[in-house]
Design a protein around this motif. Structure first.
Motif, short mmCIF file in Angstrom:
data_model
loop_
_atom_site.label_atom_id
_atom_site.label_comp_id
_atom_site.label_asym_id
_atom_site.label_seq_id
_atom_site.Cartn_x
_atom_site.Cartn_y
_atom_site.Cartn_z
N GLY A 55 0.87 -1.47 0.05
CA GLY A 55 0.14 0.04 0.05
C GLY A 55 0.91 1.31 0.04
N ALA A 56 2.16 0.92 -0.04
CA ALA A 56 2.92 2.34 0.01
C ALA A 56 2.70 3.17 -1.14
CB ALA A 56 4.33 2.11 0.20
N CYS A 57 2.29 2.55 -2.18
CA CYS A 57 2.26 3.39 -3.54
C CYS A 57 0.82 3.86 -3.69
CB CYS A 57 2.56 2.24 -4.74
SG CYS A 57 1.24 1.05 -4.77
N SER A 58 -0.05 3.78 -2.77
CA SER A 58 -1.50 4.20 -3.01
C SER A 58 -1.52 5.67 -3.55
CB SER A 58 -2.09 4.01 -1.74
OG SER A 58 -2.31 2.84 -1.02
N VAL A 59 -2.53 5.49 -4.62
CA VAL A 59 -3.18 6.86 -5.11
C VAL A 59 -4.48 6.77 -5.68
CG1 VAL A 59 -0.74 7.11 -6.00
CG2 VAL A 59 -2.35 6.23 -7.54
N MET A 60 -5.27 7.91 -5.65
CA MET A 60 -6.29 7.59 -6.29
C MET A 60 -6.55 7.83 -7.74
SD MET A 60 -8.24 7.46 -3.50
CE MET A 60 -9.91 7.79 -4.23
N LEU A 61 -7.28 7.15 -8.43
CA LEU A 61 -7.23 7.04 -9.91
C LEU A 61 -8.93 7.15 -10.13
CD1 LEU A 61 -5.77 6.44 -12.53
CD2 LEU A 61 -6.30 4.05 -12.53
N ASP A 62 -9.35 8.13 -10.79
CA ASP A 62 -10.67 8.27 -11.12
C ASP A 62 -11.67 8.22 -10.08
OD1 ASP A 62 -10.64 9.62 -13.52
OD2 ASP A 62 -11.40 7.86 -14.64
N GLY A 63 -10.87 8.64 -8.63
CA GLY A 63 -11.77 8.42 -7.67
C GLY A 63 -11.69 7.10 -6.88
N ARG A 64 -10.92 6.14 -7.32
CA ARG A 64 -10.78 5.10 -6.69
C ARG A 64 -9.31 4.79 -6.12
NH1 ARG A 64 -11.21 0.24 -10.44
NH2 ARG A 64 -10.62 -0.83 -8.71
N LEU A 65 -9.17 4.12 -4.95
CA LEU A 65 -8.13 4.06 -4.33
C LEU A 65 -7.57 2.71 -4.98
CD1 LEU A 65 -6.35 4.41 -1.87
CD2 LEU A 65 -7.68 2.78 -0.61
N VAL A 66 -6.51 2.86 -5.48
CA VAL A 66 -5.43 1.77 -6.44
C VAL A 66 -3.77 1.69 -5.81
CG1 VAL A 66 -6.87 2.15 -8.35
CG2 VAL A 66 -4.93 3.34 -8.23
N CYS A 67 -3.32 0.52 -6.09
CA CYS A 67 -1.80 0.55 -5.87
C CYS A 67 -1.51 0.85 -7.13
CB CYS A 67 -1.67 -0.70 -5.56
SG CYS A 67 -2.33 -1.76 -3.91
N SER A 68 -0.72 1.87 -7.18
CA SER A 68 -0.05 2.47 -8.42
C SER A 68 0.94 1.35 -9.10
CB SER A 68 0.34 3.89 -8.22
OG SER A 68 1.48 3.94 -7.40
N CYS A 69 1.51 0.54 -8.37
CA CYS A 69 2.38 -0.49 -8.80
C CYS A 69 1.61 -1.25 -9.40
CB CYS A 69 3.02 -1.16 -7.63
SG CYS A 69 2.29 -2.41 -6.53
N LEU A 70 0.35 -1.70 -9.40
CA LEU A 70 -0.46 -2.65 -10.13
C LEU A 70 -1.22 -2.00 -11.34
CD1 LEU A 70 -1.90 -4.65 -7.19
CD2 LEU A 70 0.16 -5.14 -8.59
N VAL A 71 -0.91 -0.69 -11.48
CA VAL A 71 -1.62 0.03 -12.77
C VAL A 71 -0.68 0.46 -13.71
CG1 VAL A 71 -3.27 2.24 -13.41
CG2 VAL A 71 -3.11 1.00 -11.08
N LEU A 72 -0.81 0.35 -14.98
CA LEU A 72 0.13 0.80 -16.04
C LEU A 72 -0.01 2.32 -16.06
CD1 LEU A 72 -0.32 -2.08 -18.63
CD2 LEU A 72 1.84 -1.46 -17.10
N GLY A 73 1.27 2.93 -16.57
CA GLY A 73 1.01 4.40 -16.92
C GLY A 73 0.08 4.64 -17.96
N VAL A 74 0.02 3.83 -19.03
CA VAL A 74 -0.75 3.99 -20.20
C VAL A 74 -2.18 3.87 -19.46
CG1 VAL A 74 0.74 3.22 -21.91
CG2 VAL A 74 -0.83 1.75 -20.73
#
Ligand code: FES
Ligand code: FES
Length: 158
Positions: free
Chosen positions: A48-67
């Motif tokens: 969870g150290a990489c947590s960000v909001m993506l379109d209002g949803r809490l996500v682990c940014s290490c599991l999301v692609l930049g694209v």
């Protein structure tokens, strides 16, 4: 490999970056955009150290692609304060010393903010469950949970 051009909104500002197709949003934020507040712990969705909001949803940014951030809205810890004015959670974490090394703190704060936006009166159990995906290797959980609950109480009173 050809880089992708991505247009997104980060902390309310339109942002563009180039990234490799396999590059994570976490790496993009830190290495391409220069927002190093979001931390890398495990790179596997466990800490969870990489947590960000993506379109209002809490996500682990290490599991999301930049694209995947194309045409989306990203909120990071850098966007949490209002200029010089800290978010109430940030203020409370300082006042109650709810951090030790601070490595987990950006992710905890982003996750806690997401909780309080959906539930302004969480029980201690709800806070603990919500933050179960945010590991603090200093084991400062009690102070973190207390600070989140005290912030919620302050915000309800405000
Ligand atoms: S770095 Fe993403 S969950 Fe640990
Ligand atoms: S304060 Fe050190 S990892 Fe949480």
């Amino acid at each position: 490999m050809a880089k992708h051009h991505v247009t997104t909104t980060i902390n309310g500002e339109v942002s563009e970056f180039l990234c490799e197709p396999q590059e994570t949003l976490l790496d993009v934020l830190r290495d391409e955009v220069g927002l190093t507040g979001t931390k890398e712990g495990c790179s596997s969705g466990d800490c969870g150290a990489c947590s960000v909001m993506l379109d209002g949803r809490l996500v682990c940014s290490c599991l999301v692609l930049g694209v995947e951030a194309q045409d989306k809205s990203v909120e990071t810890i850098e966007g949490m304060a209002d200029g010089e004015k800290l978010h109430p959670l940030q203020q409370k974490f300082l006042e109650e010393a709810a951090l030790q090394c601070g490595y987990c703190t950006p992710g905890v704060l982003i996750a806690a903010k997401a909780l309080l936006e959906t539930n302004d009166n969480p029980t201690e159990t709800e806070v603990r469950y919500w933050l179960a995906g945010n590991l603090c290797r200093c084991t400062g959980y009690d102070k973190i949970v207390r600070a989140v609950m005290d912030t919620a109480a302050d915000m309800r009173g405000a």
